[in-house]
Design a protein around this motif. Structure first.
Motif: not given
Length: 410
Positions: A50-55, A75-84, A367-380
């Protein structure tokens, strides 16, 4: 200690230490801990997506229970596109829910009881691999032919001849066909007969319940490697019968493959947090001693990583099963979560939901406490599984979750 011993010891230590080479990329480390850890990691992975980090992750390194979640991300069926990552719910969460609701350890261990298997010491762990391949059909495919669209996946086991980290790396980690081996015995391209399920089973072969998985290093075609003080005959014997046990015995945080070369490291620790207690059985005492031995190495690695963060050598965050964070469960419930059995028997829907929800909220807080700079999408925040959000409901659902049953749960 002789001069030769000192030289060899220092060379081995240097091989295991981070180097001064430039680091780059994001690594996600998923610890061991059976289904408990796999489900906890699923919650963390959900929030990282959700935070755009995994992709943006380059490598997922995992051992034991963590290797289950890590290899579902291949899993080859996963789609790693658009930050998500699209398809996470269908191909990872739903598949893990089905697998974690299945007791795979008891049928695998029972295979050893068949008279014609009494002299096959790794028959149970091989049966476990078959159980995993039956549960997730594409895990029955060859490791060398896997084609994940996302990050490289490195599955760790412990090679007990030399007592070092053995890795199963997919083709994304080592192109074009992947790599298996360790720095002592050397490395080889995985042969066609080594399945993804074999790598996961070797990583999950928790002693003393599962005997180590055996491989013939000569048949694998291992090359290179750094001998120790053993004789040529001893080395040949180790190489001829390589024995692989649970990856968490050597490195339960799965840091070894990534801490030398990645700039950002995220560690999800779903392992049992060590608590003072007494033991009343021989088996309990043996497991306790094993926990002390493995916990010591984990503590050293964890301290090294945090010191590296503090010095600015690397950045990232770590989170653990016993964390109490705002919005998740209170201390009393978290203690019950921490006590959930480390097993591969069937987990109830409520157990699964509680672990996933907790992992989601704990990872978010870290992530919020120690690595907030990694967040590309501050999803609720959208914590999963509101059915177990009430602490009283969660506590009741976990009332018997710590107890390991002889035949497991079905």
């Amino acid at each position: 200690m002789t001069a030769q011993e000192s030289s060899t010891t220092h060379a081995a230590a240097a091989a295991e230490q981070p180097t001064g080479r430039a680091r780059s990329g994001i690594a996600l480390c998923l610890s061991g801990g059976g289904y408990r850890a796999a489900l906890f990691h699923l919650g963390a992975v959900r929030r990282l997506n959700e935070l755009g980090i995994l992709a943006r992750a380059d490598t997922v390194s995992a051992v034991s229970g963590g290797s289950i979640t890590a290899n579902l991300l291949a899993d080859p069926r996963l789609r790693w596109v658009g930050g998500r990552v699209d398809g996470l719910e269908e191909h990872v969460a739903a598949t893990l829910a089905t697998l974690a609701g299945t007791n795979v350890r008891t049928p695998a261990l029972a295979r050893k009881l068949w008279p014609w298997n009494w002299w096959k010491d790794d028959v149970a762990v091989r049966a476990l691999a078959d159980e995993l391949a039956d549960a997730v059909d594409w895990w029955g495919g060859s490791l060398r032919d896997s084609s994940p669209a996302g990050p490289a996946v490195v599955t760790g086991a412990t090679e007990i001849g030399y007592g070092v980290d053995w890795t199963f790396a997919d083709p994304s980690a080592h192109r074009p066909h992947g790599r298996i081996g360790d720095y002592r015995l050397g490395y080889a391209v995985p042969p066609p007969g080594v399945r993804i399920a074999d790598a996961i089973a070797a990583s999950c072969a928790f002693p003393p319940f599962f005997a180590p998985m055996r491989f013939d290093g000569d048949a694998l075609g291992l090359s290179g490697g750094r001998p120790g003080l053993e004789s040529r005959a001893q080395r040949a014997a180790i190489r001829h019968s390589i024995r692989l046990t649970d990856g968490g015995v050597y490195d339960n945080l799965a840091l070894e493959p990534v801490w030398k070369n990645h700039r950002t490291i995220l560690v999800s620790d779903g392992g049992l947090v060590f608590r003072a207690r007494t033991e009343h059985t021989v088996l309990g005492r043996m497991l306790r001693i094993l926990g002390i031995a493995t916990g010591g190495g984990q503590s050293v690695r964890s301290r090294w990583l945090l010191a590296s963060f503090a010095r600015g050598v690397q950045d990232g965050a770590t989170w653990a099963l016993d964390a109490v964070v705002p919005g998740s469960y209170p201390r009393a419930v978290v203690e019950r979560i921490n006590a959930i059995r480390t097993d591969l028997d069937a987990f109830s829907e409520a157990e699964q939901h509680i672990l996933e929800r907790h992992g989601y909220l704990v990872a978010n807080a870290a992530i919020a406490a120690h690595a907030p700079a990694l967040v590309s999408d501050p999803a609720p925040l959208r914590p999963p599984h509101g059915d177990v959000a009430d602490p009283a409901v969660a506590a009741a659902a976990l009332a018997d979750s710590a107890r390991r049953r002889l035949l497991g749960r079905f």
